[in-house]
Design an enzyme around this catalytic site. Structure first.
Site, PDB file in Angstrom:
ATOM      1  CE1 TYR A   1      -3.255  -2.728   0.011  1.00 18.25           C
ATOM      2  CE2 TYR A   1      -3.904  -2.131   2.234  1.00 18.25           C
ATOM      3  CZ  TYR A   1      -4.073  -2.906   1.106  1.00 18.25           C
ATOM      4  OH  TYR A   1      -5.071  -3.849   1.060  1.00 18.25           O
TER       5      TYR A   1
ATOM      6  CE  LYS B   1       0.912 -17.991  -2.008  1.00 14.06           C
ATOM      7  NZ  LYS B   1       0.148 -19.237  -1.833  1.00 14.06           N
TER       8      LYS B   1
ATOM      9  CG  ASP C   1      -2.517 -20.099   0.031  1.00 12.81           C
ATOM     10  OD1 ASP C   1      -1.757 -19.938   1.004  1.00 12.81           O
ATOM     11  OD2 ASP C   1      -2.174 -20.707  -0.995  1.00 12.81           O
TER      12      ASP C   1
ATOM     13  CG  ASP D   1      -7.277  -4.131   3.933  1.00 13.77           C
ATOM     14  OD1 ASP D   1      -8.293  -4.057   4.646  1.00 13.77           O
ATOM     15  OD2 ASP D   1      -7.109  -3.410   2.930  1.00 13.77           O
TER      16      ASP D   1
ATOM     17  CG  ASP E   1     -12.563  -6.110   5.976  1.00 12.72           C
ATOM     18  OD1 ASP E   1     -12.283  -5.522   7.035  1.00 12.72           O
ATOM     19  OD2 ASP E   1     -12.940  -5.518   4.948  1.00 12.72           O
TER      20      ASP E   1
END
Ligand code: NAD
Length: 356
Positions: free
Chosen positions: A142, A191, A223, A247, A251
């Site tokens: 980001y 990852k 994942d 993020d 959620d």
């Protein structure tokens, strides 16, 4: 003691829910003899309307000189067509950057009286879960280099995920410190089977873990983590992860707890100052109707007391009042079932204040 709090009510339901949190803070002030001094400033769409920019300098200055910041939410359709640097949401990213708030703490707690609101099956929920997501907030993709260019295949665009050892080390320490006060388990999510930045992440997290021999550390690929939080959320205590993965995962976890109107968050930097806000947005669909659930913002104020001001008894008192309101069956419309009569934002605030 006196505490200076910068208040950003924001847009949409922001002012309604922040006013609820301030009333509850005032009740705590009376009960425990603290003085909370509020200084209201604009950010987001409401700031754009007055100053032509979403994060005016005055707001940054007041936030910097306060002990902490309480924020409602920003954004709304009215400002959706503005260029990206003028959009209300830039105010949040700007505040995080200006104040060096690199650690985002998001509790994912399933409140016992709201078990029925979770989309998970009862046998998965068992006696509930309490996950704390520690997300890196000022680095990664980001904030990395970005751009676009013309290629033979048409326009192409890129965003770079980059982490330094320092950035990983400081967020890892926050996660391990939180775990020390909880169930002493950290799950680091990356990852590293594909990404170089994740391999560095994992190496540094393992180094930091050596200073915390009591903590059980495990690693999950993102994942797999996305599946595991649904399959067996009870296995988690503290989840430590990057800006992007955090993020998405936080959620996902918020949905498992029933309603977005229930969950608080804290963004912390060095020295205890923080930005405390509900995880939900400005909910333009219900703004001004008195329907918003103020609990996420009230619990954000409790996090401010605990993490910025070290007022643990006072924070416990707010959380107990919220639990009691839920246990006694009070519900705003987002958490009410068909048979229940929903109450308004103001009524919920009054009930929680009554239990302080
Ligand atoms: P949202 O969280 O505002 O709303 C999603 C849904 O949840 C809506 O149906 C809304 O009515 C409901 N909801 C949210 N909070 C609630 C509460 N306290 N009580 C009852 N119901 C509640 O997300 P969105 O609709 O995707 O975004 C709306 C605006 O908010 C957008 O402009 C978005 O950019 C902005 N936003 C801001 C923040 C922030 O300020 N940190 C975060 C997310 C979204």
């Amino acid at each position: 003691m006196e505490y200076k709090i910068a208040v950003v009510k924001g847009d949409g339901i922001g002012p309604e829910v922040v006013e609820g949190a301030i009333e509850v803070l005032n009740s705590i002030g009376e009960k425990f003899k603290h003085k909370f001094i509020y200084k209201e400033v604009l950010a987001g769409g409401s700031a754009y309307d007055v100053y032509g920019e979403p994060l005016p300098k005055e707001t940054i200055d007041v936030c910097k000189s306060s002990d902490s910041i309480l924020l409602g939410a920003v954004g709304g359709v009215k400002w959706d067509r503005l260029p990206s640097d003028k959009r209300p949401e830039r105010a949040i990213l700007g505040l995080r950057k200006e104040l060096g708030l690199y650690a985002n703490i998001r509790p994912g707690i399933l409140f016992d009286p709201l078990k029925d609101s979770s989309p998970l099956k009862a046998e998965i929920i068992g006696d509930g879960f309490d996950i704390c997501v520690v997300r890196e907030l000022t680095g990664g993709i980001y904030f990395g280099e970005r751009g676009s260019r013309e290629t033979e295949l048409g326009q192409s665009a890129y965003d770079i995920e980059e982490y330094s050892e320092m950035e990983v080390r400081r967020i890892a320490k926050i996660a391990f410190d939180f775990a020390m006060k909880r169930n002493k388990k950290v799950t680091s999510v990356d990852k590293s089977n594909v990404l170089e930045s994740s391999r560095l992440w994992r190496r540094v997290v393992e180094q930091v873990s050596k200073d915390y021999p009591e903590i059980e550390l495990n690693h999950l690929y993102v994942d797999n983590a996305a599946m595991q939080v649904i399959r067996d959320p009870k296995q988690f205590d503290v989840i430590l992860t990057t800006n992007l993965f955090g993020d998405i995962l936080s959620d996902e976890i918020s949905v498992l707890t029933g309603s977005i109107g229930m969950l608080p968050s804290a963004s912390l930097g060095e020295g205890g100052k923080g930005l405390f806000e509900p995880i939900h947005g400005s909910a333009p669909d219900i703004a001004g109707q008195g329907k918003a659930n103020p609990i996420a913002t009230i619990l954000s104020a409790a996090m401010m007391l605990r993490y910025s001001f070290n007022l643990r008894k006072e924070a416990d008192c707010i959380e107990a009042a919220v639990n009691r309101a839920l246990k006694e069956g009070y519900r705003t419309s987002d958490i009410a079932r068909n048979a229940e009569n929903p109450i308004s934002t103001k009524e919920m605030t009054e009930i929680i204040k009554g239990f302080i």
